[in-house]
Design a protein around this motif. Structure first.
Motif, PDB file in Angstrom:
ATOM      1  N   UNK A  64      39.150  33.277  28.985  1.00 28.54           N
ATOM      2  CA  UNK A  64      39.017  32.437  30.027  1.00 28.54           C
ATOM      3  C   UNK A  64      39.727  32.728  31.276  1.00 28.54           C
ATOM      4  N   UNK A  65      40.173  31.855  32.114  1.00 33.67           N
ATOM      5  CA  UNK A  65      40.961  31.901  33.281  1.00 33.67           C
ATOM      6  C   UNK A  65      40.412  32.356  34.553  1.00 33.67           C
ATOM      7  N   UNK A  66      40.457  32.932  35.537  1.00 30.44           N
ATOM      8  CA  UNK A  66      39.858  33.297  36.738  1.00 30.44           C
ATOM      9  C   UNK A  66      38.848  34.223  36.386  1.00 30.44           C
ATOM     10  N   UNK A  67      38.828  35.184  35.498  1.00 32.34           N
ATOM     11  CA  UNK A  67      37.694  36.001  35.215  1.00 32.34           C
ATOM     12  C   UNK A  67      36.967  35.678  34.367  1.00 32.34           C
ATOM     13  N   UNK A  68      36.992  34.304  33.598  1.00 33.98           N
ATOM     14  CA  UNK A  68      36.092  34.084  32.467  1.00 33.98           C
ATOM     15  C   UNK A  68      35.767  35.128  31.539  1.00 33.98           C
ATOM     16  N   UNK A  69      36.909  35.542  31.087  1.00 35.00           N
ATOM     17  CA  UNK A  69      36.688  36.576  29.828  1.00 35.00           C
ATOM     18  C   UNK A  69      36.316  35.725  28.725  1.00 35.00           C
ATOM     19  N   UNK A  70      35.151  36.339  28.021  1.00 39.72           N
ATOM     20  CA  UNK A  70      34.858  35.640  26.833  1.00 39.72           C
ATOM     21  C   UNK A  70      35.346  36.378  25.607  1.00 39.72           C
ATOM     22  N   UNK A  71      35.063  35.630  24.608  1.00 35.42           N
ATOM     23  CA  UNK A  71      35.600  36.197  23.126  1.00 35.42           C
ATOM     24  C   UNK A  71      35.168  37.662  22.984  1.00 35.42           C
ATOM     25  N   UNK A  72      33.814  37.827  23.160  1.00 40.32           N
ATOM     26  CA  UNK A  72      33.010  39.009  22.929  1.00 40.32           C
ATOM     27  C   UNK A  72      33.768  40.095  23.792  1.00 40.32           C
ATOM     28  N   UNK A  73      34.620  39.904  24.816  1.00 41.64           N
ATOM     29  CA  UNK A  73      35.007  40.567  25.947  1.00 41.64           C
ATOM     30  C   UNK A  73      36.422  41.124  25.427  1.00 41.64           C
ATOM     31  N   UNK A  74      37.026  40.791  24.430  1.00 40.40           N
ATOM     32  CA  UNK A  74      38.378  40.825  24.199  1.00 40.40           C
ATOM     33  C   UNK A  74      38.458  42.152  23.473  1.00 40.40           C
ATOM     34  N   UNK A  75      39.381  42.951  24.064  1.00 38.35           N
ATOM     35  CA  UNK A  75      39.665  44.329  23.622  1.00 38.35           C
ATOM     36  C   UNK A  75      41.207  44.423  22.928  1.00 38.35           C
ATOM     37  N   UNK A  76      41.200  44.813  21.880  1.00 38.05           N
ATOM     38  CA  UNK A  76      42.661  44.979  21.232  1.00 38.05           C
ATOM     39  C   UNK A  76      43.385  46.078  21.596  1.00 38.05           C
ATOM     40  N   UNK A  77      43.767  46.397  22.995  1.00 35.58           N
ATOM     41  CA  UNK A  77      44.482  47.426  23.508  1.00 35.58           C
ATOM     42  C   UNK A  77      45.756  47.786  22.940  1.00 35.58           C
ATOM     43  N   UNK A  78      46.532  46.622  22.701  1.00 37.17           N
ATOM     44  CA  UNK A  78      47.770  46.806  22.242  1.00 37.17           C
ATOM     45  C   UNK A  78      47.912  46.720  20.611  1.00 37.17           C
ATOM     46  N   UNK A  86      48.365  38.674  29.317  1.00 37.84           N
ATOM     47  CA  UNK A  86      47.588  38.290  30.381  1.00 37.84           C
ATOM     48  C   UNK A  86      47.549  39.686  31.396  1.00 37.84           C
ATOM     49  N   UNK A  87      46.247  39.878  32.078  1.00 31.34           N
ATOM     50  CA  UNK A  87      46.011  40.852  32.994  1.00 31.34           C
ATOM     51  C   UNK A  87      46.626  40.310  34.139  1.00 31.34           C
ATOM     52  N   UNK A  88      47.099  41.417  35.227  1.00 32.30           N
ATOM     53  CA  UNK A  88      47.491  41.028  36.648  1.00 32.30           C
ATOM     54  C   UNK A  88      46.999  39.868  37.022  1.00 32.30           C
ATOM     55  N   UNK A  89      45.678  39.661  37.323  1.00 30.78           N
ATOM     56  CA  UNK A  89      45.036  38.626  37.824  1.00 30.78           C
ATOM     57  C   UNK A  89      45.286  37.221  37.151  1.00 30.78           C
ATOM     58  N   UNK A  90      45.155  37.144  35.972  1.00 28.09           N
ATOM     59  CA  UNK A  90      45.447  36.149  35.128  1.00 28.09           C
ATOM     60  C   UNK A  90      46.897  35.753  35.205  1.00 28.09           C
ATOM     61  N   UNK A  91      47.687  36.508  35.111  1.00 21.75           N
ATOM     62  CA  UNK A  91      49.179  36.289  35.330  1.00 21.75           C
ATOM     63  C   UNK A  91      49.256  35.728  36.601  1.00 21.75           C
ATOM     64  N   UNK A  92      48.788  36.232  37.630  1.00 22.15           N
ATOM     65  CA  UNK A  92      49.083  35.629  39.003  1.00 22.15           C
ATOM     66  C   UNK A  92      48.618  34.329  39.060  1.00 22.15           C
ATOM     67  N   UNK A  93      47.359  34.013  38.775  1.00 20.80           N
ATOM     68  CA  UNK A  93      46.824  32.879  38.946  1.00 20.80           C
ATOM     69  C   UNK A  93      47.687  31.757  38.139  1.00 20.80           C
ATOM     70  N   UNK A  94      48.076  32.084  36.767  1.00 15.59           N
ATOM     71  CA  UNK A  94      49.049  31.083  36.118  1.00 15.59           C
ATOM     72  C   UNK A  94      50.440  31.092  36.820  1.00 15.59           C
ATOM     73  N   UNK A  95      51.040  31.935  37.407  1.00 18.96           N
ATOM     74  CA  UNK A  95      52.013  31.826  38.500  1.00 18.96           C
ATOM     75  C   UNK A  95      51.826  30.727  39.525  1.00 18.96           C
ATOM     76  N   UNK A  96      50.563  30.989  40.133  1.00 24.26           N
ATOM     77  CA  UNK A  96      50.253  30.183  41.279  1.00 24.26           C
ATOM     78  C   UNK A  96      50.367  28.605  40.798  1.00 24.26           C
ATOM     79  N   UNK A  97      49.616  28.448  39.623  1.00 28.36           N
ATOM     80  CA  UNK A  97      49.567  27.112  39.331  1.00 28.36           C
ATOM     81  C   UNK A  97      50.677  26.401  38.680  1.00 28.36           C
TER      82      UNK A  97
END
Length: 115
Positions: A64-78, A86-97
């Motif tokens: 979800x969020x500003x990039x509309x990431x879907x379940x199928x897009x999720x990657x377990x990088x960690x 949250x990635x940088x764009x998601x974190x920034x949008x949450x901070x702005x809100x």
């Protein structure tokens, strides 16, 4: 005794994806943050802070969020058991809100609405 109330909206809002990774919907993160500030506003207490898992890397771990990431897009990088970040764009949008939310809080206990 002094108490600091802190919101950790990512801790208990994780859900498994089809590929076995944990994700956290940005909408649930925001809903919990808005509820946190609403409760403190209504009770006349102070919300002390918000704890977010985030990274400077371009990850797709939270849906979800500003990039509309879907379940199928999720990657377990960690790793599959790691808390999603949250990635940088998601974190920034949450901070702005959060900033908008803080601006809207009034001592009279006005109810705040999620975006």
């Amino acid at each position: 005794m002094n108490v600091v109330w802190v919101c950790d909206p990512m801790r208990e809002n994780t859900i498994p994806t089809e590929n076995g990774c944990l994700t956290c919907p940005v909408e649930l993160i925001w809903s919990e943050i808005a509820s946190f500030f609403n409760v403190h506003s209504q009770e006349g207490t102070y919300a002390g802070g918000v704890f977010l898992e985030m990274t400077g890397s371009d990850v797709s771990e939270c849906v979800g969020g500003v990039e509309s990431i879907r379940d199928s897009d999720v990657c377990c990088e960690a790793g599959p058991d790691a808390l999603p970040r949250l990635n940088p764009r998601q974190a920034l949008s949450v901070a702005i809100e959060i900033g908008r939310l803080l601006k809207a809080v009034s001592p009279e206990g006005r109810t705040l609405k999620a975006p």
